[in-house]
Design a protein around this motif. Sequence first.
Motif, mmCIF file in Angstrom:
data_model
loop_
_atom_site.group_PDB
_atom_site.id
_atom_site.type_symbol
_atom_site.label_atom_id
_atom_site.label_comp_id
_atom_site.label_asym_id
_atom_site.label_seq_id
_atom_site.Cartn_x
_atom_site.Cartn_y
_atom_site.Cartn_z
ATOM 1 N N GLY A 243 -1.681 6.051 1.591
ATOM 2 C CA GLY A 243 -0.733 6.048 2.695
ATOM 3 C C GLY A 243 -1.221 6.908 3.843
ATOM 4 N N TRP A 244 -1.837 8.048 3.462
ATOM 5 C CA TRP A 244 -2.308 8.950 4.505
ATOM 6 C C TRP A 244 -3.370 8.274 5.369
ATOM 7 N N ARG A 245 -4.262 7.562 4.724
ATOM 8 C CA ARG A 245 -5.345 6.882 5.424
ATOM 9 C C ARG A 245 -4.773 5.852 6.404
ATOM 10 N N ALA A 246 -3.766 5.116 5.923
ATOM 11 C CA ALA A 246 -3.127 4.115 6.793
ATOM 12 C C ALA A 246 -2.506 4.804 8.007
ATOM 13 N N GLU B 113 -3.486 7.589 9.347
ATOM 14 C CA GLU B 113 -4.570 8.035 10.223
ATOM 15 C C GLU B 113 -5.008 6.898 11.152
ATOM 16 N N THR B 114 -5.121 5.687 10.569
ATOM 17 C CA THR B 114 -5.496 4.523 11.379
ATOM 18 C C THR B 114 -4.451 4.267 12.463
ATOM 19 N N THR B 115 -3.169 4.262 12.056
ATOM 20 C CA THR B 115 -2.094 4.009 13.018
ATOM 21 C C THR B 115 -2.150 5.014 14.166
ATOM 22 N N LEU B 116 -2.295 6.306 13.818
ATOM 23 C CA LEU B 116 -2.257 7.347 14.843
ATOM 24 C C LEU B 116 -3.482 7.300 15.745
ATOM 25 N N THR B 117 -4.642 6.921 15.182
ATOM 26 C CA THR B 117 -5.841 6.805 16.005
ATOM 27 C C THR B 117 -5.646 5.719 17.054
ATOM 28 N N LYS B 118 -5.069 4.589 16.618
ATOM 29 C CA LYS B 118 -4.820 3.494 17.560
ATOM 30 C C LYS B 118 -3.819 3.924 18.635
ATOM 31 N N GLN B 119 -2.771 4.646 18.186
ATOM 32 C CA GLN B 119 -1.760 5.128 19.139
ATOM 33 C C GLN B 119 -2.382 6.055 20.181
ATOM 34 N N GLN B 120 -3.173 7.012 19.679
ATOM 35 C CA GLN B 120 -3.802 7.990 20.572
ATOM 36 C C GLN B 120 -4.699 7.296 21.595
ATOM 37 N N ALA B 121 -5.467 6.306 21.120
ATOM 38 C CA ALA B 121 -6.374 5.588 22.009
ATOM 39 C C ALA B 121 -5.582 4.872 23.105
ATOM 40 N N GLU B 122 -4.468 4.268 22.697
ATOM 41 C CA GLU B 122 -3.673 3.517 23.654
ATOM 42 C C GLU B 122 -3.095 4.442 24.724
ATOM 43 N N GLN B 123 -2.570 5.605 24.254
ATOM 44 C CA GLN B 123 -1.982 6.559 25.192
ATOM 45 C C GLN B 123 -2.995 7.038 26.230
ATOM 46 N N ARG B 124 -4.247 7.183 25.807
ATOM 47 C CA ARG B 124 -5.261 7.733 26.700
ATOM 48 C C ARG B 124 -6.016 6.643 27.443
ATOM 49 N N THR C 5 6.764 22.238 3.231
ATOM 50 C CA THR C 5 5.542 21.473 3.030
ATOM 51 C C THR C 5 4.566 21.810 4.148
ATOM 52 N N VAL C 6 3.279 21.761 3.822
ATOM 53 C CA VAL C 6 2.238 22.059 4.809
ATOM 54 C C VAL C 6 1.600 20.738 5.201
ATOM 55 N N GLU C 7 1.539 20.490 6.507
ATOM 56 C CA GLU C 7 1.067 19.174 6.926
ATOM 57 C C GLU C 7 -0.460 19.064 6.918
ATOM 58 N N LEU C 8 -0.941 17.990 6.280
ATOM 59 C CA LEU C 8 -2.322 17.558 6.470
ATOM 60 C C LEU C 8 -2.200 16.472 7.526
ATOM 61 N N THR C 9 -2.470 16.813 8.766
ATOM 62 C CA THR C 9 -2.133 15.880 9.837
ATOM 63 C C THR C 9 -3.011 14.638 9.804
ATOM 64 N N PRO C 10 -2.392 13.465 9.943
ATOM 65 C CA PRO C 10 -3.199 12.249 10.041
ATOM 66 C C PRO C 10 -3.725 12.054 11.463
ATOM 67 N N GLY D 22 0.770 -1.243 0.000
ATOM 68 C CA GLY D 22 0.000 0.000 0.000
ATOM 69 C C GLY D 22 0.800 1.292 0.000
ATOM 70 N N VAL D 23 2.130 1.209 -0.015
ATOM 71 C CA VAL D 23 2.913 2.452 -0.048
ATOM 72 C C VAL D 23 3.613 2.582 -1.400
ATOM 73 N N ILE D 24 4.138 3.776 -1.684
ATOM 74 C CA ILE D 24 4.974 3.939 -2.877
ATOM 75 C C ILE D 24 6.360 3.437 -2.500
ATOM 76 N N LEU D 25 6.743 2.335 -3.111
ATOM 77 C CA LEU D 25 7.994 1.675 -2.751
ATOM 78 C C LEU D 25 9.140 2.339 -3.514
ATOM 79 N N THR D 26 9.967 3.115 -2.826
ATOM 80 C CA THR D 26 11.026 3.843 -3.535
ATOM 81 C C THR D 26 12.340 3.066 -3.505
ATOM 82 N N PHE D 27 13.169 3.320 -4.532
ATOM 83 C CA PHE D 27 14.474 2.648 -4.607
ATOM 84 C C PHE D 27 15.472 3.599 -5.235
#
Lengths: 347, 320
Positions: free
Chosen positions: B38-41, B43-54, B266-271, A146-151
């Motif tokens: 990738g961004w969506r993934a 977001e999922t990771t960070l949501t799980k992290q945030q939940a665990e921390q709290r 770059t301007v962050e679209l925060t996940p 699911g990621v862009i695999l860079t090389f």
Amino acid sequence: MTLPTTIRRVLPQLVALFVILALNTAIAPGFLDIAFANGRFYGSLIDILNRGAPVALLAVGMTLVIATKGIDLSVGAVMAIAGAVAAALITSDHSLAATILATLGVGIVCGLWNGALVAFLGIQPIIATLILMVAGRGIAQLITEGVILTFNDPGLVFVGTGAVFGIPFPVILWVAIGIAASVLFRTTALGLLVEAIGINRRASSLAGIGTSALLLAVYAASGLCAAVAGIVAAGDIRGADANNAGLWLELDAILAVVVGGNSLMGGRFSIAGSLIGAMIIQSVNTGILLAGFPPEFNLVIKAAIIVVILVVQSPASQTLFAFMKSRPRSEEDAAAPVREPEKEAAR
Amino acid sequence: MKNLKTLAGAVALSALMAGSAAAADMTVGFSQIGSESGWRAAETTLTKQQAEQRGIDLKFADAQQKQENQIKAIRSFIAQGVDAILLAPVVATGWDQVLEEAKDAEIPVVLLDRQVDSSDDLYLTAVGSDLEHEGEVAGDWLVKEVGDKDCNVVELQGTTGSSPAIKRKAGFEKAISGHDNVKIVRSQTGDFTRTKGKEVMESFLKAENGGQDICALYAHNDDMAVGAIQAIKEAGLKPGSDILVVSIDAVPDIFLAMENGEANATVELTPNMAGPAFDALEAYKSDGTEPPKFIQTESKLYTQSDNPKAIYEEKKNQGY
């Protein structure tokens, strides 16, 4: 006619390409300039040859498949799979040779899958290859997770961006593969046999042609071409983008074949015509980018140009041209025959 | 059969909850769209992290891009009697019925990242980024960076007609309006992809005197910028100094480019949409504070001076 048949066959395509290049020159001053910088030729014409490489490569395989009255919708997805396989292998420290061989192998396997569905199960090509078109992108995403695999492997990057004697390597690839395929199919009976399948598969079978083996072979060839295009696309951006690599390129490849003067009904083919078709499409794309129109117009302009080319090439227009040619000049005002095809296009 | 199962689950869960009713920790259901990008993934990771921390018990449901799966998930969350529901809606319409059900069950719903067309009393709040503001932050950076110098900008737009493309363009134009030295000379779509970003940049370079007349590149996402950077390098120019590069999203790869001096900002679209969502939920649960109906996440600007290497290492493991 003094022109050799091979040139005469693709003359309308050459004229179309020339007209579009002339239009581009009118729109963008400096369009024809070619400079030599950083060890490679540099200019819009070179861009067209280089950017058109993936579609040109796909068009070679697509031409053969279409000649058998088939179609291969999966080539874009196979590009994505090939890019993903190449990126995954090279980043897990395999040698360049092993990576490229394995990737080409995967392309051939994808083609054989399509070929088997068509040749042995008798599934209609559009459905048979639709399966891999849909599933292939998923497979590619599984490989890249699911990621862009860079090389950064210099060898793989060279395939996409390198240059030999100043000519971009992708250009050398598609020209070489185009010539190799033409020689293979036109200096032997292979081309004739492929065309025979397109005209009537059953009759060809009865005449003793190994139609199943040949069908497998042309789909495998298409898969192989797609794999090469996939490596080029991945090398170009130094990464495998499973979501976007080769997206909708199967349609451009089919269009290249058709613009190249080939019939979707199969039975005859010209690889040179398809390659010129690919260059026509890319010239239109590059011209639109250089013209600086708002992007909302891109697809409309492209569609309008393609329609004009197809109308001029259509059997009805051809008949009209032939008819006007056969008429004695004296009967007709000199300007009239020029206006006729325009009226035809307007309808 | 299925109903029986959910019923059994609900009974078991309510029995469990009755035992620990006094505990402050919450059970939150999260219906995620899927993992299409990738961004969506991340977001999922960070949501799980945030939940665990709290210390929040997070029940995660991946809808695989289907609204019916999301509706099923929300119904099962309601049946399980969760304390709150996070919803990243795959489409904007068709949520009234199920949001009504959640409201009847007195379970607050927080929308993440995307909006719905339903009336706003059906959900507690929506957390999201302001796309136009992102473009503005990018434009403000460029205006400040070039000062009084003349600057011709080329723009790589997102997919034509998509809302990020329209709003990020509008925001950037707003930021540079009134600064006559900064103007967009060419604008074309790069479809949010690296390949198209590179191809379109090549044509920009040809059309603008080999790139000599271009002072800056503004790309609607980082992927196009990464592609364009390669095109600039192949044309023999230095991205980051000959041509300034500013883009939006803050994906890991752009930090590598910044580390190498090839991208500027770059301007962050925060996940991390879940952080503000959990904050709002905790306040609401403890003393009934009604949050505003839209919570805007920060559109943070990163430049080469923000230690891009460290951010790359941090972001790399968030599943982008």
